[in-house]
Design a protein around this motif. Structure first.
Motif, PDB file in Angstrom:
ATOM      1  N   ARG A  51       0.823  -1.221   0.000  1.00  0.00           N
ATOM      2  CA  ARG A  51       0.000   0.000   0.000  1.00  0.00           C
ATOM      3  C   ARG A  51       0.852   1.264   0.000  1.00  0.00           C
ATOM      4  N   SER A  52       1.999   1.182   0.640  1.00  0.00           N
ATOM      5  CA  SER A  52       2.895   2.344   0.734  1.00  0.00           C
ATOM      6  C   SER A  52       3.611   2.626  -0.586  1.00  0.00           C
ATOM      7  N   GLY A  53       3.491   1.695  -1.552  1.00  0.00           N
ATOM      8  CA  GLY A  53       4.174   1.860  -2.826  1.00  0.00           C
ATOM      9  C   GLY A  53       5.485   1.094  -2.902  1.00  0.00           C
ATOM     10  N   VAL A  54       5.937   0.566  -1.772  1.00  0.00           N
ATOM     11  CA  VAL A  54       7.174  -0.207  -1.727  1.00  0.00           C
ATOM     12  C   VAL A  54       6.932  -1.552  -2.415  1.00  0.00           C
ATOM     13  N   THR A  55       7.906  -1.994  -3.191  1.00  0.00           N
ATOM     14  CA  THR A  55       7.818  -3.282  -3.883  1.00  0.00           C
ATOM     15  C   THR A  55       8.772  -4.264  -3.223  1.00  0.00           C
ATOM     16  N   GLU A  56       8.274  -5.487  -2.989  1.00  0.00           N
ATOM     17  CA  GLU A  56       9.128  -6.531  -2.418  1.00  0.00           C
ATOM     18  C   GLU A  56       8.838  -7.848  -3.130  1.00  0.00           C
ATOM     19  N   GLU A 104      -4.488  -7.826  -3.758  1.00  0.00           N
ATOM     20  CA  GLU A 104      -4.868  -9.020  -4.524  1.00  0.00           C
ATOM     21  C   GLU A 104      -4.339 -10.290  -3.875  1.00  0.00           C
ATOM     22  N   VAL A 105      -3.188 -10.203  -3.236  1.00  0.00           N
ATOM     23  CA  VAL A 105      -2.648 -11.368  -2.522  1.00  0.00           C
ATOM     24  C   VAL A 105      -3.590 -11.716  -1.373  1.00  0.00           C
ATOM     25  N   GLY A 106      -4.036 -10.705  -0.640  1.00  0.00           N
ATOM     26  CA  GLY A 106      -4.973 -10.937   0.463  1.00  0.00           C
ATOM     27  C   GLY A 106      -6.268 -11.565  -0.018  1.00  0.00           C
ATOM     28  N   LEU A 107      -6.798 -11.085  -1.124  1.00  0.00           N
ATOM     29  CA  LEU A 107      -8.022 -11.656  -1.685  1.00  0.00           C
ATOM     30  C   LEU A 107      -7.811 -13.106  -2.106  1.00  0.00           C
ATOM     31  N   ALA A 108      -6.631 -13.399  -2.642  1.00  0.00           N
ATOM     32  CA  ALA A 108      -6.327 -14.766  -3.074  1.00  0.00           C
ATOM     33  C   ALA A 108      -6.220 -15.722  -1.881  1.00  0.00           C
ATOM     34  N   ILE A 109      -5.925 -15.206  -0.701  1.00  0.00           N
ATOM     35  CA  ILE A 109      -5.829 -16.030   0.509  1.00  0.00           C
ATOM     36  C   ILE A 109      -7.217 -16.335   1.068  1.00  0.00           C
ATOM     37  N   LEU A 110      -8.122 -15.366   1.022  1.00  0.00           N
ATOM     38  CA  LEU A 110      -9.422 -15.500   1.675  1.00  0.00           C
ATOM     39  C   LEU A 110     -10.223 -16.725   1.219  1.00  0.00           C
TER      40      LEU A 110
END
Length: 152
Positions: A51-56, A104-110
């Protein structure tokens, strides 16, 4: 790809094969300058944009850690958590994008977590969706009960 022998800046791909269950690509290359052949191993890097714009880099271990916390004290074994994390990674990679928003990662977990354990799903959803009141929990529980195939 630069030739490791003569440092010529270009090479020709002679053969490509998937390795490591499709996560890696092995390419046999030929240098047009010196004629020598060499092999490269390439990996598609998947990045998560926070959300902060940081990519990891995407981390299956991070998925497992979050799901493990949600499943704490529940009758869910480590193998089920590992399979869920693998399923989430496959879902994200299937989209074909090099970068994916953390949302989208969070949605894919739910979805898979809901199938695995409804209590763990509620715990994860309460943090992920930032529940602020009992009404938020009640609304989510009603939706769990309303959907066919739920244990409620």
């Amino acid at each position: 790809m630069r030739c490791p022998y003569c440092r010529h800046p270009d090479s020709r791909v002679v053969d490509s094969r998937e390795a490591d269950d499709g996560a890696l690509i092995r390419r046999r290359r030929s240098c047009p300058e010196c004629g020598k052949r060499f092999t490269t191993v390439e990996e598609a890097v998947l990045a998560v944009v926070k959300r902060s714009g940081v990519t990891e880099p995407f981390s299956r271990a991070k998925i497992m850690s979050g799901v493990r916390k949600a499943c704490q004290g529940r009758p869910v074994d480590e193998d089920a958590i590992a399979l869920l994390a693998q399923r989430v990674e496959e879902t994200i990679r299937a989209r074909g994008a090099a970068e994916v928003p953390s949302h989208e990662v969070g949605l894919a977990i739910l979805g898979p977590l809901r199938e695995l354990d409804e209590v763990a799903y509620l715990r994860f959803a309460s943090v992920y969706r930032a529940f602020e009141s009992l009404d938020d929990f009640e609304r989510e529980i009603k939706s769990l009960r309303a959907e066919p195939g739920s244990a409620g």
